[in-house]
Scaffold this motif. Structure first.
Motif, PDB file in Angstrom:
ATOM      1  N   ALA A  27      12.681  75.368  23.969  1.00 23.23           N
ATOM      2  CA  ALA A  27      12.327  75.891  25.288  1.00 23.23           C
ATOM      3  C   ALA A  27      12.043  74.780  26.296  1.00 23.23           C
ATOM      4  CB  ALA A  27      11.119  76.814  25.176  1.00 23.23           C
ATOM      5  N   VAL A  28      11.379  73.728  25.883  1.00 28.86           N
ATOM      6  CA  VAL A  28      11.059  72.661  26.823  1.00 28.86           C
ATOM      7  C   VAL A  28      12.307  71.890  27.218  1.00 28.86           C
ATOM      8  CG1 VAL A  28       9.762  70.513  27.111  1.00 28.86           C
ATOM      9  CG2 VAL A  28       8.669  72.491  26.098  1.00 28.86           C
ATOM     10  N   ARG A  29      13.254  71.721  26.285  1.00 33.80           N
ATOM     11  CA  ARG A  29      14.507  71.050  26.638  1.00 33.80           C
ATOM     12  C   ARG A  29      15.276  71.870  27.668  1.00 33.80           C
ATOM     13  NH1 ARG A  29      15.899  70.522  21.175  1.00 33.80           N
ATOM     14  NH2 ARG A  29      18.116  70.866  21.600  1.00 33.80           N
ATOM     15  N   GLU A  30      15.205  73.177  27.570  1.00 38.19           N
ATOM     16  CA  GLU A  30      15.837  74.032  28.585  1.00 38.19           C
ATOM     17  C   GLU A  30      15.250  73.745  29.963  1.00 38.19           C
ATOM     18  OE1 GLU A  30      15.380  78.119  27.694  1.00 38.19           O
ATOM     19  OE2 GLU A  30      16.326  78.019  25.723  1.00 38.19           O
ATOM     20  N   LYS A  31      13.925  73.692  30.030  1.00 36.47           N
ATOM     21  CA  LYS A  31      13.259  73.483  31.320  1.00 36.47           C
ATOM     22  C   LYS A  31      13.575  72.103  31.880  1.00 36.47           C
ATOM     23  CE  LYS A  31       9.424  76.588  30.143  1.00 36.47           C
ATOM     24  NZ  LYS A  31       9.625  77.591  31.199  1.00 36.47           N
ATOM     25  N   ALA A  32      13.558  71.098  31.021  1.00 37.50           N
ATOM     26  CA  ALA A  32      13.871  69.748  31.483  1.00 37.50           C
ATOM     27  C   ALA A  32      15.292  69.677  32.035  1.00 37.50           C
ATOM     28  CB  ALA A  32      13.692  68.756  30.338  1.00 37.50           C
ATOM     29  N   LEU A  33      16.235  70.331  31.348  1.00 34.64           N
ATOM     30  CA  LEU A  33      17.623  70.327  31.790  1.00 34.64           C
ATOM     31  C   LEU A  33      17.775  71.061  33.117  1.00 34.64           C
ATOM     32  CD1 LEU A  33      20.573  69.627  31.178  1.00 34.64           C
ATOM     33  CD2 LEU A  33      20.731  71.779  29.889  1.00 34.64           C
ATOM     34  N   VAL A  41      14.340  63.133  21.672  1.00 33.98           N
ATOM     35  CA  VAL A  41      14.536  62.305  22.867  1.00 33.98           C
ATOM     36  C   VAL A  41      16.024  62.026  23.065  1.00 33.98           C
ATOM     37  CG1 VAL A  41      14.057  60.069  23.923  1.00 33.98           C
ATOM     38  CG2 VAL A  41      12.252  61.266  22.683  1.00 33.98           C
ATOM     39  N   LEU A  42      16.686  61.626  21.993  1.00 34.91           N
ATOM     40  CA  LEU A  42      18.118  61.330  22.074  1.00 34.91           C
ATOM     41  C   LEU A  42      18.911  62.588  22.415  1.00 34.91           C
ATOM     42  CD1 LEU A  42      18.467  59.083  18.898  1.00 34.91           C
ATOM     43  CD2 LEU A  42      18.502  58.328  21.282  1.00 34.91           C
ATOM     44  N   LEU A  43      18.602  63.677  21.741  1.00 34.68           N
ATOM     45  CA  LEU A  43      19.372  64.903  21.941  1.00 34.68           C
ATOM     46  C   LEU A  43      19.236  65.417  23.362  1.00 34.68           C
ATOM     47  CD1 LEU A  43      21.202  66.943  20.623  1.00 34.68           C
ATOM     48  CD2 LEU A  43      19.196  68.155  19.767  1.00 34.68           C
ATOM     49  N   ALA A  44      18.024  65.401  23.905  1.00 37.83           N
ATOM     50  CA  ALA A  44      17.830  65.878  25.270  1.00 37.83           C
ATOM     51  C   ALA A  44      18.592  65.009  26.264  1.00 37.83           C
ATOM     52  CB  ALA A  44      16.343  65.881  25.610  1.00 37.83           C
ATOM     53  N   ARG A  45      18.590  63.692  26.038  1.00 35.73           N
ATOM     54  CA  ARG A  45      19.326  62.802  26.953  1.00 35.73           C
ATOM     55  C   ARG A  45      20.821  63.062  26.871  1.00 35.73           C
ATOM     56  NH1 ARG A  45      21.078  57.552  26.048  1.00 35.73           N
ATOM     57  NH2 ARG A  45      19.675  57.246  24.270  1.00 35.73           N
TER      58      ARG A  45
END
Length: 350
Positions: free
Chosen positions: A193-199, A302-306
């Motif tokens: 969920a947080v990766r969604e928001k960051a994206l 960290v890597l995956l989100a980037r």
């Protein structure tokens, strides 16, 4: 109050702030001590006697006004709503995120993270992020209008996890979202969920300037990574993280005793003018870059989100070269604990 959090990438999880509270009597005395002394005592005696709370209802639309007051006038205060001490200055928050005297928070390199990272192939992570991003982008390319939050950001983090662990695309949302993701892909990469928001915030920042978006689309990966880092600084998906002091710690404004809950205002620290020039401006080329770090180790999330951010941008503009925000639309971020645009309306065909 219950959140799964990760400032930027899904690294941290905390729940139920009230459970971390000290006893009510001690809290009241501590709050009074902080608010009656310190460098801003004169201003408080002249009119301001109580620090604002980052959970005040009025902060939903713009929490950064409250953050500014806390940074400038109440660098250390006890918040009854959070039931925790509050830190808002960059130097203090950065210390609390990395200093071993602050506990109860996951840091990259901690055992669960290190164990997950042992089996991570960075090339494979990059490949699955790219493949999933291009599949999703092509699905919306022919629409007259799309919502990138609902139609893209909501799916990409789950899709990359699904692809990474070999879950069929048709089953990814059923199996990968929520707690199932942790079981499938480990604690770090499983928090979606947080990766969604960051994206969503990243795409909102980039697409706000059409020329910027085009330039980044053709830029090397390093430049896109800088734009991603700048988005995490200016608009972190998690605004508040929680730690507990394992020992007495001296910070701006006073000393926090051992065994106390501490709320770290990630959003306030990222816009601290003592650390960043023009901190409210999104500038992927800024010469004073940086974001809050959570430890010295490497975290797969960290890597995956980037990678997701990089290939989201490349895939969207490859599939929709004329992509732009819908007429009259301006992204509106909401939320006090986690924060991101609820929608991102675009016209795929320009």
């Amino acid at each position: 109050m219950r959140e799964e959090t990760n400032p930027g990438t899904g690294q941290d999880r905390w729940t139920d702030l009230p459970r971390m509270a000290p006893d009510a009597g001690r809290s009241s005395r501590a709050a009074g001590q902080v608010r009656s002394s310190g460098p801003f005592a004169a201003e408080r005696s002249a009119g301001r006697t109580v620090a604002p709370s980052p959970l005040d209802p009025g902060a939903t639309g713009n929490p950064y006004r409250v953050h500014r007051v806390l940074r400038e006038e109440f660098p250390l205060t006890y918040d009854p709503l959070l039931r925790a001490w509050v830190l808002s200055r960059y130097a203090d928050v950065a210390t609390a995120l990395t200093d071993a005297r602050f506990t109860h928070g996951h840091r990259p390199g901690d055992p669960p993270c290190a164990e997950t990272h042992q089996d991570i192939d960075e090339a494979e992570l990059r490949a699955v992020a790219a493949r999933t991003a291009y599949v999703l982008a092509r699905r919306i390319a022919d629409r007259p209008q799309a919502d990138l939050v609902a139609d893209f950001c909501h799916w990409l983090p789950a899709g990359t996890v699904a692809a990474a662990v070999g879950v069929p695309y048709r089953d990814m949302m059923r199996l990968v979202r929520g707690r199932a993701a942790s079981a499938l892909a480990g604690q770090c990469t499983g928090q979606i969920a947080v990766r969604e928001k960051a994206l969503a915030s990243f795409l909102a920042n980039v697409l706000a300037d059409r020329e910027r978006a085009v330039a980044l689309h053709d830029a090397p990966a390093g430049q896109i990574a800088r734009a991603w880092t700048e988005s995490l600084r200016r608009d972190p998906p998690v605004q508040i993280a929680v730690r507990r002091t394992g020992a007495e710690v001296r910070v701006s404004g006073g000393t926090i005793p051992a065994g106390e809950p501490v709320a770290l205002l990630i959003g306030a620290a990222g816009r601290d003018p003592e650390r960043f020039r023009a901190p409210d401006r999104y500038d992927p080329h800024r010469d004073d870059p940086g974001q809050l770090t959570y430890g010295s180790g490497t975290c797969p999330a960290v890597l995956l989100a980037r990678f997701e951010a990089e290939y989201a941008l490349r895939a969207l503009l490859d599939a929709m070269p004329r992509l732009r925000l819908a007429d009259g639309f301006r992204p509106r971020r909401t939320g006090l604990i986690t924060r991101a645009p609820r929608s991102l309306l675009v016209r795929p065909g320009g």
